[in-house]
Design a protein around this motif. Structure first.
Motif, PDB file in Angstrom:
ATOM      1  N   MET A   7      -1.406 -14.277  -7.080  1.00 49.66           N
ATOM      2  CA  MET A   7      -0.563 -14.421  -5.889  1.00 49.66           C
ATOM      3  C   MET A   7      -1.074 -15.524  -4.980  1.00 49.66           C
ATOM      4  N   GLU A   8      -0.160 -16.159  -4.284  1.00 44.99           N
ATOM      5  CA  GLU A   8      -0.525 -17.065  -3.194  1.00 44.99           C
ATOM      6  C   GLU A   8      -0.624 -16.231  -1.930  1.00 44.99           C
ATOM      7  N   LEU A   9      -1.815 -16.178  -1.348  1.00 47.77           N
ATOM      8  CA  LEU A   9      -2.061 -15.317  -0.198  1.00 47.77           C
ATOM      9  C   LEU A   9      -2.636 -16.118   0.960  1.00 47.77           C
ATOM     10  N   GLY A  10      -2.636 -15.499   2.126  1.00 48.97           N
ATOM     11  CA  GLY A  10      -3.130 -16.168   3.326  1.00 48.97           C
ATOM     12  C   GLY A  10      -2.025 -16.957   3.986  1.00 48.97           C
ATOM     13  N   ARG A  11      -2.375 -18.103   4.578  1.00 50.40           N
ATOM     14  CA  ARG A  11      -1.371 -18.954   5.222  1.00 50.40           C
ATOM     15  C   ARG A  11      -0.768 -19.892   4.195  1.00 50.40           C
ATOM     16  N   LEU A  12       0.516 -19.699   3.936  1.00 51.78           N
ATOM     17  CA  LEU A  12       1.211 -20.523   2.951  1.00 51.78           C
ATOM     18  C   LEU A  12       1.747 -21.803   3.569  1.00 51.78           C
ATOM     19  N   ASP A  13       2.145 -21.748   4.837  1.00 50.73           N
ATOM     20  CA  ASP A  13       2.523 -22.924   5.618  1.00 50.73           C
ATOM     21  C   ASP A  13       2.462 -22.532   7.086  1.00 50.73           C
ATOM     22  N   ASP A  14       2.940 -23.380   7.959  1.00 42.54           N
ATOM     23  CA  ASP A  14       2.814 -23.131   9.398  1.00 42.54           C
ATOM     24  C   ASP A  14       3.511 -21.854   9.845  1.00 42.54           C
ATOM     25  N   ILE A  15       4.528 -21.414   9.126  1.00 42.15           N
ATOM     26  CA  ILE A  15       5.323 -20.264   9.577  1.00 42.15           C
ATOM     27  C   ILE A  15       5.414 -19.154   8.540  1.00 42.15           C
ATOM     28  N   THR A  16       4.566 -19.204   7.502  1.00 42.87           N
ATOM     29  CA  THR A  16       4.642 -18.216   6.428  1.00 42.87           C
ATOM     30  C   THR A  16       3.255 -17.714   6.053  1.00 42.87           C
ATOM     31  N   THR A  17       3.101 -16.400   5.925  1.00 47.74           N
ATOM     32  CA  THR A  17       1.846 -15.798   5.497  1.00 47.74           C
ATOM     33  C   THR A  17       2.125 -14.681   4.501  1.00 47.74           C
ATOM     34  N   ALA A  18       1.118 -14.361   3.692  1.00 44.61           N
ATOM     35  CA  ALA A  18       1.196 -13.233   2.758  1.00 44.61           C
ATOM     36  C   ALA A  18      -0.183 -12.589   2.698  1.00 44.61           C
ATOM     37  N   ASN A  19      -0.213 -11.270   2.564  1.00 45.64           N
ATOM     38  CA  ASN A  19      -1.499 -10.581   2.641  1.00 45.64           C
ATOM     39  C   ASN A  19      -1.481  -9.286   1.827  1.00 45.64           C
ATOM     40  N   ILE A  20      -2.616  -9.005   1.181  1.00 45.52           N
ATOM     41  CA  ILE A  20      -2.849  -7.701   0.581  1.00 45.52           C
ATOM     42  C   ILE A  20      -3.601  -6.880   1.614  1.00 45.52           C
ATOM     43  N   GLY A  21      -3.019  -5.769   2.026  1.00 42.73           N
ATOM     44  CA  GLY A  21      -3.616  -4.996   3.108  1.00 42.73           C
ATOM     45  C   GLY A  21      -4.588  -3.935   2.640  1.00 42.73           C
ATOM     46  N   THR A  22      -4.212  -3.163   1.599  1.00 42.41           N
ATOM     47  CA  THR A  22      -5.090  -2.107   1.089  1.00 42.41           C
ATOM     48  C   THR A  22      -4.983  -2.053  -0.423  1.00 42.41           C
ATOM     49  N   ILE A  23      -6.050  -1.543  -1.043  1.00 37.01           N
ATOM     50  CA  ILE A  23      -6.050  -1.277  -2.472  1.00 37.01           C
ATOM     51  C   ILE A  23      -6.867  -0.023  -2.716  1.00 37.01           C
ATOM     52  N   SER A  24      -6.358   0.860  -3.566  1.00 39.03           N
ATOM     53  CA  SER A  24      -7.069   2.110  -3.865  1.00 39.03           C
ATOM     54  C   SER A  24      -6.721   2.561  -5.272  1.00 39.03           C
ATOM     55  N   GLY A  25      -7.589   3.380  -5.861  1.00 34.79           N
ATOM     56  CA  GLY A  25      -7.297   3.901  -7.192  1.00 34.79           C
ATOM     57  C   GLY A  25      -8.538   4.405  -7.886  1.00 34.79           C
ATOM     58  N   GLY A  26      -8.301   5.094  -8.986  1.00 31.88           N
ATOM     59  CA  GLY A  26      -9.411   5.624  -9.774  1.00 31.88           C
ATOM     60  C   GLY A  26      -9.970   6.910  -9.208  1.00 31.88           C
ATOM     61  N   THR A  27     -10.712   7.631 -10.066  1.00 29.25           N
ATOM     62  CA  THR A  27     -11.306   8.899  -9.639  1.00 29.25           C
ATOM     63  C   THR A  27     -12.801   8.986  -9.896  1.00 29.25           C
ATOM     64  N   ALA A  28     -13.296   8.227 -10.893  1.00 29.21           N
ATOM     65  CA  ALA A  28     -14.726   8.282 -11.218  1.00 29.21           C
ATOM     66  C   ALA A  28     -15.105   7.047 -12.028  1.00 29.21           C
ATOM     67  N   THR A  29     -16.401   6.717 -12.034  1.00 24.26           N
ATOM     68  CA  THR A  29     -16.851   5.521 -12.753  1.00 24.26           C
ATOM     69  C   THR A  29     -16.724   5.672 -14.258  1.00 24.26           C
ATOM     70  N   ASN A  30     -16.692   6.900 -14.761  1.00 23.12           N
ATOM     71  CA  ASN A  30     -16.639   7.094 -16.219  1.00 23.12           C
ATOM     72  C   ASN A  30     -15.219   7.332 -16.729  1.00 23.12           C
ATOM     73  N   ILE A  31     -14.238   7.032 -15.903  1.00 24.77           N
ATOM     74  CA  ILE A  31     -12.837   7.195 -16.308  1.00 24.77           C
ATOM     75  C   ILE A  31     -12.096   5.883 -16.080  1.00 24.77           C
ATOM     76  N   VAL A  32     -11.435   5.392 -17.119  1.00 28.26           N
ATOM     77  CA  VAL A  32     -10.551   4.243 -16.945  1.00 28.26           C
ATOM     78  C   VAL A  32      -9.412   4.682 -16.037  1.00 28.26           C
ATOM     79  N   ALA A  33      -9.247   3.973 -14.925  1.00 30.75           N
ATOM     80  CA  ALA A  33      -8.288   4.404 -13.898  1.00 30.75           C
ATOM     81  C   ALA A  33      -6.858   4.303 -14.399  1.00 30.75           C
ATOM     82  N   ASP A  34      -6.123   5.409 -14.277  1.00 27.19           N
ATOM     83  CA  ASP A  34      -4.730   5.394 -14.728  1.00 27.19           C
ATOM     84  C   ASP A  34      -3.753   5.136 -13.583  1.00 27.19           C
ATOM     85  N   GLU A  35      -4.274   4.977 -12.367  1.00 33.01           N
ATOM     86  CA  GLU A  35      -3.380   4.682 -11.237  1.00 33.01           C
ATOM     87  C   GLU A  35      -4.117   3.868 -10.180  1.00 33.01           C
ATOM     88  N   ALA A  36      -3.416   2.910  -9.620  1.00 30.79           N
ATOM     89  CA  ALA A  36      -3.942   2.103  -8.514  1.00 30.79           C
ATOM     90  C   ALA A  36      -2.788   1.744  -7.591  1.00 30.79           C
TER      91      ALA A  36
END
Length: 292
Positions: free
Chosen positions: A133-162
């Protein structure tokens, strides 16, 4: 000019007794100015045009109060929102259209140490999408941002949801939609490449607007600032406010700076002198009306 009722040099966050106090100048300052204006007009008996006071809730979490209002109930065709940071004198000429995205990536769980090959990591899908993705300031009047990310339940499990949340803002409505759909396409592509799926929901949180300096509300605001000894400062803003909702409803609206600084931080503050100056501006606007 309004009477000088305050003695302090400013209001700041302060820590004492193990507690931190936040003045929330954004936007208690605007509320304070309107209450002071109503009291001053009542006490002075000054002549003024028709005034409609509007107090909304949930502005910070999606302009909820303004969006829920019946705009047909207003007589006024012009409006001022007192909800911008910076020294008194600022006039917001443009504000963006904003979309928010909630995306849920679905993969397949597996034991990360015994048979990771059988798993499909939803976290990896999300990460792959974000890197494209193109994130941050794309031009003088346009921005894009990832605000939060979460997922997984334990280090020994391949996460099935994020899950990720994101936003796009642009004064140009068409470009905001273009960036939005690019982000959605990238997420869909990343999920398909890895053998998973993604469910995306997006919502338009605000409609952008752009005012000419010659519009009635901007012209009067400039005169008000000059009358109290401030130079008008026309600005573009990357933030949305209730002004977006009023403008979208056909009520010509300008968002004005009230004087607070360090907005949305624990160091937010407002000098009393700025609060008084904002009250003077409001008094000028009320006694020099645009709407009869």
């Amino acid at each position: 000019m309004l009477p000088q009722r305050y003695g302090e040099a400013g209001i700041r966050n302060r820590t004492g007794g193990g507690r931190r106090y936040r003045p929330a100048a954004d936007d208690k300052a605007g509320v304070a100015v309107l209450l002071e204006l109503a009291e001053t007009l009542r006490e002075s008996g000054a002549a003024h045009g028709r005034i409609e006071f509007v107090f909304t809730v949930g502005e910070e979490i999606g302009l909820l109060g303004a969006n829920a209002m019946d705009m047909n109930g207003f007589e006024s065709k012009h409006c001022y929102v007192l909800d911008s940071a910076g020294p008194v004198g600022g006039i917001i000429l443009s504000s963006p259209t904003m979309y928010t995205i909630d995306a849920v990536f679905k993969g397949r769980a597996a034991h990360a140490g015994v048979e990771p090959e059988k798993g499909v990591s939803a976290i990896e899908m999300a990460a792959r999408a974000i890197t494209k993705m193109e994130l941050g300031r794309l031009d003088d009047i346009t921005t894009a941002n990832i605000g939060t990310i979460s997922g997984g339940t334990a280090t020994n499990i391949v996460a099935d949801e994020a899950k990720i949340t994101a936003e796009v803002r642009s004064v140009y409505d068409e470009y905001s939609r273009e960036v939005l759909h690019n982000m959605l396409d990238v997420m869909d592509e990343a999920a398909r490449e890895m053998g998973g799926t993604v469910e995306c929901q997006y919502r338009k949180r605000s409609q952008g607007y752009s005012l000419e300096q010659s519009t009635a509300v901007v012209t009067l605001a400039a005169r008000a600032f000059q009358a109290v000894g401030r130079t008008p400062d026309c600005q573009a803003s990357g933030g949305a406010s209730d002004a977006n909702v009023f403008n979208a409803s056909g009520i010509e609206t300008a968002n004005l700076a009230v004087g607070y600084e360090n907005i949305h931080t624990i160091d937010e503050y407002i000098p009393i002198a700025e609060l008084e100056k904002a009250a003077d501006v409001a008094y000028y606007l009320a006694t020099n009306p645009l709407d009869g």
